[in-house]
Enzyme design. Sequence first.
Site, mmCIF file in Angstrom:
data_model
loop_
_atom_site.group_PDB
_atom_site.id
_atom_site.type_symbol
_atom_site.label_atom_id
_atom_site.label_comp_id
_atom_site.label_asym_id
_atom_site.label_seq_id
_atom_site.Cartn_x
_atom_site.Cartn_y
_atom_site.Cartn_z
ATOM 1 N N GLU A 246 -6.536 9.084 0.349
ATOM 2 C CA GLU A 246 -7.780 9.986 -0.024
ATOM 3 C C GLU A 246 -7.433 11.477 -0.456
ATOM 4 O O GLU A 246 -7.438 12.250 0.308
ATOM 5 C CB GLU A 246 -8.218 10.003 1.364
ATOM 6 C CG GLU A 246 -8.844 8.689 1.788
ATOM 7 C CD GLU A 246 -9.529 8.704 3.240
ATOM 8 O OE1 GLU A 246 -10.286 7.795 3.366
ATOM 9 O OE2 GLU A 246 -9.026 9.385 4.150
ATOM 10 N N TRP B 236 -4.043 -0.588 3.389
ATOM 11 C CA TRP B 236 -5.342 -0.281 4.403
ATOM 12 C C TRP B 236 -6.843 -0.466 3.751
ATOM 13 O O TRP B 236 -7.681 -0.964 4.614
ATOM 14 C CB TRP B 236 -5.320 1.246 4.991
ATOM 15 C CG TRP B 236 -5.738 2.260 4.201
ATOM 16 C CD1 TRP B 236 -4.876 2.768 3.347
ATOM 17 C CD2 TRP B 236 -6.756 2.884 3.852
ATOM 18 N NE1 TRP B 236 -5.374 3.816 2.387
ATOM 19 C CE2 TRP B 236 -7.021 3.832 2.978
ATOM 20 C CE3 TRP B 236 -8.069 2.719 4.721
ATOM 21 C CZ2 TRP B 236 -7.705 4.511 2.535
ATOM 22 C CZ3 TRP B 236 -9.416 3.426 4.109
ATOM 23 C CH2 TRP B 236 -8.999 4.534 3.221
ATOM 24 N N THR C 50 -9.110 8.512 15.468
ATOM 25 C CA THR C 50 -9.745 9.247 16.438
ATOM 26 C C THR C 50 -10.796 10.039 16.276
ATOM 27 O O THR C 50 -11.171 10.809 17.215
ATOM 28 C CB THR C 50 -8.512 9.830 17.460
ATOM 29 O OG1 THR C 50 -7.960 10.770 16.897
ATOM 30 C CG2 THR C 50 -7.820 8.837 17.959
ATOM 31 N N GLU C 51 -11.610 10.288 14.979
ATOM 32 C CA GLU C 51 -12.659 11.191 14.938
ATOM 33 C C GLU C 51 -13.466 11.002 16.136
ATOM 34 O O GLU C 51 -14.161 12.110 16.623
ATOM 35 C CB GLU C 51 -13.323 10.728 13.572
ATOM 36 C CG GLU C 51 -12.581 11.138 12.440
ATOM 37 C CD GLU C 51 -11.828 10.035 11.738
ATOM 38 O OE1 GLU C 51 -11.379 9.110 12.700
ATOM 39 O OE2 GLU C 51 -11.619 9.927 10.584
#
Length: 474
Positions: free
Chosen positions: A275, A341, A417-418
Amino acid sequence: MPDIAIVPAPRELTVTEGQWISEDPAADAVRTVVENLGETEYRIDVTPDGARLSAGSEDALRHAETTYEQLLDAAVPAEDGKVAVPAVRIADAPRFGWRGMMLDVARHFMPKDFVLKVLDVIALHRLNVLHLHLTDDQGWRVQIDAYPRLTEIGAWRDQSMVGKMTHHQTEFEYDGQRHGGFYTKDDLREIVAYAAERGITVVPEIDLPGHMQAAIAAYPELGNFPDTQLGVRQIWGISDDVLNVNDETVEFVRTVLREVLEIFPSPYIHLGGDECPSVQWTEADAAQKRQAELGLTEAGQLQGWFTAQVAEVLAEEGRRLVGWDEMVETDCPKDAVIMAWRSAERGEIAVKAGHETVMAPCESVYFDYYQGDPKTEPLAIGNFIPLEKVYDFEVIPAGLSAEEEARIVGTQCQIWTEYMEGPEQVGYMLLPRLSAFAERAWGSPKTSYDEFLTRLRPHLARIEAIGVNYRPLD
Ligand code: ACM
């Protein structure tokens, strides 16, 4: 049939005749490393005469021990305070060499003691990699002596967005709570040593050249528009603020990596690569100049160039580069290990391009996805991966040649973990999905889901004993 509940299930387990009556079966088993077994193989033989654990290496003997401890839960009281252990023959070895779990400690910092507990959970499931996602836009979590502001500034954000982030959202609500933390080098060395005692490699990730806003907030000269002072990012999602591609920034990252390599003996070092928007490289004069110098046709190609520059430090130290699957599109070194992913198909593309690949597809092993009805579950990023779906996960996609299959070196589950503020939320999202994942990573024979649940129910007590939260079974 005795109540044997071993998770992940061994590849071969035969219940044989009789039982072994022992005062202390944990102490009285005979343990040996032998030459006639492969390095990852172990055997357990319990007969009425005793128990023998044999293995091809110390590492495999550790796996034998973990399995044996779980077997002993099936022992029943016998005469004179002794116990009766069921007679069994176990022949076992993992299917994959990389059996990993990724923990994102950047979006929410996780205390060191919890990371140690996670290592206990990993060891309980005979997994062998903890991938620590140490840096991101929302926080920098590793002490770097040469650049103290990375943790003085980059490890802290003044507040975090509240609620679920949606596409194209421009207005946010914030919690007003300062959040942060970082690991000192001593903390990380303790984590690495604790892992090593359990046969686990800790693979650090320094995510670059995107996901670097926290570092740019600490050192604005790393950014494409250094006159703008950024803060550590307070919302989730993908930031356009990526590293610039100047020589000084290459040197900065090399220095950081040299310090990271000193802390982590892992043969594998993860440099992210996911990203990374290139919009700022198309706008910034310095990046445009660099692009022209290098004769690149698109700004996005700067990512491959940048990664290759900084990865030289890894090559000098004999470490392997690991990257998310976007790296395949950036002309990365052939010996880079790719972590697929975005989908299983991305894994197929990586192996066909000749890369060793770890299968980590979001549709199967992203444990930040919902595992139940969003109306009643804690807020999560979206999608739906219930326990049964994890149990059904096929690590190797169909249709690959034997040679391509052999490049799939393993698999890994992810905890981003957002939407997990601390250990309690992480445990809830991780377990028991990790238990199902471990069966696929180990290569346990696939049983019906109900049979798996029968083994899993007593296994939950072992997780509870470690002191990590889990989602109760429905
Ligand atoms: C990723 O989920 N961005 C690797």
